[in-house]
Structures are given as structure tokens and as C-alpha cells.
Motif scaffolding. Structure first.
Motif, PDB file in Angstrom:
ATOM      1  N   MET A   7      29.130  -2.647 -43.115  1.00  6.20           N
ATOM      2  CA  MET A   7      28.658  -1.258 -43.204  1.00  6.20           C
ATOM      3  C   MET A   7      29.749  -0.250 -42.839  1.00  6.20           C
ATOM      4  O   MET A   7      29.768   0.852 -43.384  1.00  6.20           O
ATOM      5  N   VAL A  41      22.447   0.540 -49.966  1.00  8.10           N
ATOM      6  CA  VAL A  41      22.660   0.525 -48.512  1.00  8.10           C
ATOM      7  C   VAL A  41      23.333   1.783 -47.998  1.00  8.10           C
ATOM      8  O   VAL A  41      23.281   2.071 -46.800  1.00  8.10           O
ATOM      9  N   GLY A  53      17.745   1.737 -49.067  1.00  9.70           N
ATOM     10  CA  GLY A  53      17.118   0.433 -48.858  1.00  9.70           C
ATOM     11  C   GLY A  53      16.399  -0.132 -50.065  1.00  9.70           C
ATOM     12  O   GLY A  53      15.958  -1.278 -50.045  1.00  9.70           O
TER      13      GLY A  53
END
Length: 154
Positions: A7, A41, A53
Motif C-alpha cells: 500500500m 485499493v 474496495g
């Protein structure tokens, strides 16, 4: 060297794309092999909160077209008139998609995700230079994601 998680890598790329290829909206999907979906994401721009999501079928819409040609940017000048365009996959709430740039993230033959840019700002469409930049960024992000996955297993 300064990024440690997938991420963090995705967030870095989102900022880099905003600086290098300004667009009205952008997003990164990661591939979920269990459901055979591309899952959003990281997103920016109109409709980002609604899409966060969400998973879309791997081979649907223009994202699906890109998934069939890994690391090769796919540029569309008039997305809505393309028969492969699927607003539920390629679009966003509150945004009229005109131009689109999509590239699948792949490393060593494995699909890892995709990057999507919608409606190029400051220009009428995405350029060949934009495509080259997007391809390079996608290759580096895919390498990073692949290494991060291997590291998580080790």
C-alpha cells in the motif's frame, strides 16, 4: 528502498501519477486470484469513495482489455463510444469518462493489478509520452508488488 508495504508503493505511485500525468481521476486495482477480480485499493477524483474496495471481473470492460496485454498501456480517446467500455467497470459515479489510460500490472507472467487514469487534464487526450511514463511506472510498481508478496511469504 524507502517503501516497505504494497500500500505504501501504491500510494507513492498515485502521487507520482498525479504529478506526471494529471488526470481527473485515477486508481490502482490489485488482482484477487481467489475471486478473479480486480479490486480498487487506491483512488482519487470523483466517485473515489463509492468505488473504494470494489471488485470488478478481471476480463470486463477496458480494464479487462488491458489485463490481456500486461504492461502495455491501453489509451482510449473516446471511451464511451468504445464497445468494450463498461461504465460499471471503467466508470465512476459523478464523472463522465471521455479519455482513458489503463495498464495491467504484471511481473514474471503474473497479473498483479492495474492502473487506471481517467480524463487527461491540460491536454485533449493521453499522449504517447504519457503511455511511456505509465508503462515505466507500471513495470516498477509490478516489480515492487511481486517482491513484497515474496517477502510476505518468506
Amino acid at each position: 528502498f524507502f517503501l516497505t508495504t504494497p500500500m505504501e508503493g501504491v500510494a507513492f505511485v498515485m502521487q507520482l501519477l498525479d504529478d506526471l500525468i494529471p488526470s481527473e481521476a485515477r486508481g490502482v486495482c490489485l488482482y484477487d486470484i481467489n475471486t478473479d477480480e480486480l479490486r480498487f485499493v487506491a483512488l482519487a477524483g470523483p466517485g473515489a469513495d463509492e468505488r473504494q474496495g470494489e471488485g470488478v471481473p478481471r476480463l470486463s470492460g477496458l480494464l479487462g482489455v488491458a489485463a490481456l496485454s500486461p504492461n502495455q498501456p491501453f489509451l482510449v480517446e473516446d471511451a464511451a463510444s468504445d464497445d468494450r467500455f463498461d461504465p460499471g467497470v471503467d466508470g465512476r459515479i459523478g464523472l463522465e469518462v471521455e479519455t482513458l489510460a489503463v495498464v495491467a500490472l504484471s511481473h514474471q507472467g503474473r497479473l498483479l493489478g492495474a492502473v487506471q487514469l481517467i480524463n487527461r487534464l491540460e491536454q485533449m487526450q493521453f499522449s504517447r509520452t504519457d503511455a511511456n511514463i505509465l508503462q515505466y511506472i507500471a513495470e516498477k510498481l509490478a516489480e515492487f508488488l511481486y517482491a513484497a508478496r515474496l517477502g510476505a511469504r518468506g
